[in-house]
Scaffold this active site. Structure first.
Site, PDB file in Angstrom:
ATOM      1  N   ARG A 194       0.844  -1.198   0.000  1.00  0.00           N
ATOM      2  CA  ARG A 194       0.000   0.000   0.000  1.00  0.00           C
ATOM      3  C   ARG A 194       0.874   1.241   0.000  1.00  0.00           C
ATOM      4  O   ARG A 194       2.097   1.170   0.151  1.00  0.00           O
ATOM      5  CB  ARG A 194      -0.892   0.018   1.247  1.00  0.00           C
ATOM      6  N   GLY A 195       0.245   2.403  -0.153  1.00  0.00           N
ATOM      7  CA  GLY A 195       0.977   3.648   0.014  1.00  0.00           C
ATOM      8  C   GLY A 195       1.304   3.888   1.481  1.00  0.00           C
ATOM      9  O   GLY A 195       0.753   3.255   2.382  1.00  0.00           O
TER      10      GLY A 195
ATOM     11  N   CYS B 131       4.636   6.094  10.342  1.00  0.00           N
ATOM     12  CA  CYS B 131       4.469   6.960   9.172  1.00  0.00           C
ATOM     13  C   CYS B 131       5.629   7.937   9.001  1.00  0.00           C
ATOM     14  O   CYS B 131       5.489   8.969   8.346  1.00  0.00           O
ATOM     15  CB  CYS B 131       3.143   7.718   9.240  1.00  0.00           C
TER      16      CYS B 131
ATOM     17  N   GLY C  90      -3.869   4.116   4.743  1.00  0.00           N
ATOM     18  CA  GLY C  90      -2.990   3.655   3.674  1.00  0.00           C
ATOM     19  C   GLY C  90      -3.812   2.915   2.635  1.00  0.00           C
ATOM     20  O   GLY C  90      -4.625   2.060   2.986  1.00  0.00           O
TER      21      GLY C  90
ATOM     22  N   TRP D 254       5.738   3.040   7.623  1.00  0.00           N
ATOM     23  CA  TRP D 254       5.569   1.947   8.589  1.00  0.00           C
ATOM     24  C   TRP D 254       4.310   2.149   9.433  1.00  0.00           C
ATOM     25  O   TRP D 254       4.006   3.265   9.861  1.00  0.00           O
ATOM     26  CB  TRP D 254       6.779   1.869   9.525  1.00  0.00           C
ATOM     27  N   THR D 255       3.602   1.052   9.670  1.00  0.00           N
ATOM     28  CA  THR D 255       2.401   1.066  10.500  1.00  0.00           C
ATOM     29  C   THR D 255       2.402  -0.170  11.396  1.00  0.00           C
ATOM     30  O   THR D 255       2.887  -1.226  11.003  1.00  0.00           O
ATOM     31  CB  THR D 255       1.124   1.067   9.632  1.00  0.00           C
TER      32      THR D 255
ATOM     33  N   GLY E  25      -6.881   0.387   3.667  1.00  0.00           N
ATOM     34  CA  GLY E  25      -7.874   1.298   4.224  1.00  0.00           C
ATOM     35  C   GLY E  25      -7.396   2.076   5.425  1.00  0.00           C
ATOM     36  O   GLY E  25      -6.425   2.826   5.344  1.00  0.00           O
TER      37      GLY E  25
ATOM     38  N   ALA F  29      -4.514   5.667  11.300  1.00  0.00           N
ATOM     39  CA  ALA F  29      -3.630   5.641  10.140  1.00  0.00           C
ATOM     40  C   ALA F  29      -4.441   5.336   8.892  1.00  0.00           C
ATOM     41  O   ALA F  29      -5.476   4.656   8.951  1.00  0.00           O
ATOM     42  CB  ALA F  29      -2.543   4.582  10.333  1.00  0.00           C
TER      43      ALA F  29
END
Length: 227
Positions: free
Chosen positions: A81-82, A189, A160, A85-86, A171, A158
């Site tokens: 995804r765009g 992020c 993405g 880091w998450t 999402g 968040a």
């Protein structure tokens, strides 16, 4: 635009799916990709999937290796995804949104990814408002932000996305009551000067079910065909 064309380009309400058990990340990726392909082929309905993951970190297409500060902490995945880091984990409501973006969705015009991302932000902001929390956008900072109670601000959700052949997947992730210490293994992020928070840390006793109801209710005003 005549009525016949207008009707064909306006989406109906998506199916809502809720997973009660923790969903492994690789399983979720495979399921989303399969669903997105089927939506594009006209063989499946648009879907919003609400779930939790076991503790893990995901890297978006802009993730910097140095922002993974504790790689041994939890498993890591290339999300595709765009974003950067998450963290995902129990107590965080992740919502994967799979829509045919060639169609109008309420306030979101066809084939407009920027407006679609705006719609995800607006959806979260309106859901938080129903939970008596003021969420806000910040220029140059992805996600939804709230006052942290100490004179600063922190990220509470968040965002993405990935769009494949005009079908969205991935999402949002809303922090309801996750273990916030688990975010310490990454620079979320890529933003070092602000932290993360949750509804629980803000002093609310919100359950995942409460969050789900708020998200489903807020959807209508943003993505509904009648918005």
């Amino acid at each position: 635009m005549n009525d016949a064309v207008s009707t064909s380009l306006v989406a109906t309400a998506p199916a809502w799916r809720v997973s009660d058990d923790l969903v492994p990340y690789d399983s979720a990726l495979a399921a989303m990709q399969t669903q997105a392909t089927a939506i594009r082929a006209g063989e499946a309905e648009e879907t919003v999937w609400l779930l939790e993951h076991p503790p893990l970190y995901t890297a978006g297409t802009s993730a910097q290796p140095g922002d993974l500060t504790n790689p041994a902490n939890f498993p890591t995945y290339d999300a595709g995804r765009g974003g950067q880091w998450t963290y995902h984990g129990p107590g965080q409501r992740t919502a994967y949104v799979m829509l045919d973006l060639t169609r109008q969705h309420g306030l979101i015009p066809p084939r407009d990814v920027r407006k679609y991302v705006w719609g995800l932000e607006e959806w979260v902001i309106r859901a938080l408002d129903q939970l008596n929390v003021r969420g806000e956008r910040r220029e140059g900072r992805v996600g939804i932000w709230v006052a942290d109670g100490a004179g600063g601000e922190a990220k509470i959700a968040a965002i993405g996305v990935r769009v494949t052949r005009w079908v969205s997947w991935h999402g949002i992730a809303l922090n309801v009551s996750p273990n916030l210490d688990h975010f310490s293994g990454i620079i979320p992020c890529g933003i070092r000067e602000h932290g993360v928070t949750s509804l629980e840390k803000l002093g609310l006793t919100t359950t995942l079910e409460d969050a789900d109801l708020a998200l489903q209710s807020a959807w209508t005003g943003v993505f509904s065909a009648t918005a």
